[in-house]
Write an enzyme that holds these catalytic residues in place. Structure first.
Site, mmCIF file in Angstrom:
data_model
loop_
_atom_site.group_PDB
_atom_site.id
_atom_site.type_symbol
_atom_site.label_atom_id
_atom_site.label_comp_id
_atom_site.label_asym_id
_atom_site.label_seq_id
_atom_site.Cartn_x
_atom_site.Cartn_y
_atom_site.Cartn_z
ATOM 1 N N TYR A 247 0.860 -1.193 0.000
ATOM 2 C CA TYR A 247 0.000 0.000 0.000
ATOM 3 C C TYR A 247 0.884 1.228 0.000
ATOM 4 C CZ TYR A 247 -3.485 3.441 1.523
ATOM 5 O OH TYR A 247 -4.314 4.540 1.616
ATOM 6 N N ASP B 17 9.329 2.753 0.340
ATOM 7 C CA ASP B 17 8.226 3.425 1.011
ATOM 8 C C ASP B 17 8.309 3.061 2.490
ATOM 9 O OD1 ASP B 17 5.943 4.478 2.026
ATOM 10 O OD2 ASP B 17 4.572 3.534 0.593
ATOM 11 N N LYS C 53 3.612 9.212 8.591
ATOM 12 C CA LYS C 53 3.275 8.752 9.935
ATOM 13 C C LYS C 53 4.170 9.361 11.030
ATOM 14 C CE LYS C 53 0.409 5.176 8.164
ATOM 15 N NZ LYS C 53 0.497 4.292 7.032
HETATM 16 C C1 PLP Z 1 -0.016 4.831 5.563
HETATM 17 C C2 PLP Z 1 0.837 4.561 4.397
HETATM 18 C C3 PLP Z 1 0.857 5.398 3.268
HETATM 19 C C4 PLP Z 1 -0.084 6.552 3.120
HETATM 20 O O1 PLP Z 1 0.144 7.544 4.070
HETATM 21 P P1 PLP Z 1 -1.046 8.574 4.407
HETATM 22 O O2 PLP Z 1 -0.406 9.548 5.341
HETATM 23 O O3 PLP Z 1 -2.132 7.756 5.005
HETATM 24 O O4 PLP Z 1 -1.455 9.189 3.131
HETATM 25 C C5 PLP Z 1 1.777 5.134 2.267
HETATM 26 N N1 PLP Z 1 2.610 4.094 2.351
HETATM 27 C C6 PLP Z 1 2.620 3.264 3.409
HETATM 28 C C7 PLP Z 1 3.611 2.149 3.463
HETATM 29 C C8 PLP Z 1 1.719 3.453 4.457
HETATM 30 O O5 PLP Z 1 1.703 2.596 5.475
#
Ligand code: PLP
Length: 418
Positions: free
Chosen positions: A138, A230, A258
């Site tokens: 994700y 990511d 985060k």
């Molecule tokens: C939560 C998350 C996102 C998206 O971040 P948001 O601040 O919710 O837009 C992208 N990549 C990873 C791995 C995530 O866990």
């Protein structure tokens, strides 16, 4: 129950009663009143030991005193300026010091924005079109990455409203499988980037096989493909420098989110200077935002990151190890062969007997059983994310008592399974 009433009311005004889909679970989600340390309290006065922790940001637990006081001071001086501040330099320097691949940083507002802009940058830098992502990973809720597998690994939109034209350049492959990537890349010179969660944290918790990230680094270097880690979850969580430090593999670009905002909305793109300097205004790759580098988020981020030192990570690792070792004992004692996953302060139980290396393995889990587990924990005052395909987190504030109480509740649930 006040939560139930609020949820019924919310459904009239907010689609599904919530502002992000995972928050809605049956029969109704509890509504938060406040959080402190390892605990979350709902509007009905019930207390929960919180292993969701806002889906990752709160490594120091809820309402950390130093963050409260730093943010309080900042608020007195204003909450948004639209001009630069010295604190942005300070936070950028801190990120660069901690994260191995970071030589320059652009602060944005969310992880979603970070991955969207990182992909744009990679395409601009290579002049190529396609990106590779892994099944079950994700990277936020924007069009390039909202993709599900189609036949022959062609990306199909995972949501109505996403044009096929947008996703046709997003190619999916299984995680932890060297051969499928080799085969894919062999005859394709149009791949700009591979975007990967070094530990997949949005399909439960899947660690890379030994050597897999190194393989990704080597093949991307050979083929002039940009490697994007990511680390929106793993950044600052599993080590000061995130997964790239933990596994000693340095990507070209990292996306952060985060934790970097200290519990406030923020994301970041960081990477090699030659790439980062392509971003506007020093370069021509457009990226902008009214709230980019917002002083409140930056202040909170600084107050958070300054507290994350060696001692912090040793503590977090220890808590995670104790919790996982004892969950494993519970599974063994109850003759259950479910897969316990996780490392450092991340964990999840997969309700499957298959080993879990990729999306397909994770999907073999018994969702109904997971839901029973979730409901039982919730009833007993332990809040984990309401999905088999999320990851549970520990904060520095989770103490021995919290962990022992949690283990007892897990044990009681596991005893009911035969
Ligand atoms: C939560 C998350 C996102 C998206 O971040 P948001 O601040 O919710 O837009 C992208 N990549 C990873 C791995 C995530 O866990």
């Amino acid at each position: 129950m006040k939560s139930e009433e609020l949820f019924n009311e919310a459904k009239n005004y907010l689609p599904g009663g919530v502002d992000s889909p995972v928050r809605a679970y049956k029969p109704y989600p509890f509504f938060a009143e406040y959080g402190k340390g390892s605990k979350l309290f709902d509007v009905d006065g019930k207390e929960y030991i919180d292993y969701c922790l806002a889906y990752g940001p709160l490594v120091l637990g809820h309402a950390n005193n130093e963050i409260i006081s730093a943010v309080g001071n900042q608020l007195e001086m204003g909450s948004a300026y639209g001009v630069p501040t010295e604190k942005e330099i300070e936070l950028a320097k801190l990120v660069i010091k901690k994260v191995p691949c970071a030589e320059m940083v652009r602060f944005v507002n969310s992880g979603t924005e970070a991955t969207m802009s990182a992909i744009r940058l990679a395409r601009a830098a290579t002049g190529k079109r396609k990106i590779i992502k892994f099944e079950g990973s994700y990277h936020g809720a924007h069009d390039y990455v909202l993709v599900k597998s189609g036949s022959g690994a062609v990306g199909l939109p995972d949501s109505p409203g996403v044009p096929e034209d947008t996703t046709k350049n997003t190619v999916l492959i299984p995680f932890n499988d060297e051969e499928s990537l080799v085969n894919l890349i062999k005859n394709d010179d149009d791949i700009a980037a591979i975007i990967v969660e070094p530990i997949m944290g949005n399909i439960g918790c899947i660690a890379p096989k030994e050597g897999y990230l190194k393989f990704l680094r080597q093949i991307t270097e050979e083929k002039d493909i940009i490697l994007i880690f990511d680390e929106v979850i793993t950044g600052f969580r599993i080590a000061e420098g995130g997964a790239q430090e933990y596994f000693d593999i340095v990507p070209d670009i990292v996306t952060l989110g985060k934790i970097v905002g200290g519990g406030f909305p923020m994301g970041a793109i960081a990477g090699k200077k030659v790439l980062m300097e392509m971003i506007a205004p020093s370069g021509s790759v457009y990226q902008a935002g009214t709230f980019n580098g917002n002083p409140v988020s930056v202040t909170a981020g600084l107050a958070m990151l300054k507290q994350l030192n060696d001692k912090f990570y040793t503590e977090m690792d220890k808590k995670g190890e104790i919790l996982r070792a004892q969950i494993q004992d519970i599974l063994d004692d109850n003759n259950l062969n479910f897969r316990l996953a996780g490392l450092s302060s991340m964990f999840q139980i997969y309700f499957t007997e298959n080993e879990v290396y990729d999306y397909k393995d994770a999907k073999s889990a018994d969702i109904e059983l997971f839901n029973k587990y979730f409901q039982r924990l919730l009833k007993e005052g332990v809040f984990i994310p309401p999905s088999q395909f999320e990851c549970c987190f520990i904060s520095l504030m989770h103490n021995e008592d919290d962990i022992q109480k949690t283990l007892e509740i897990i044990d009681n649930f596991m005893k009911t399974i035969k």
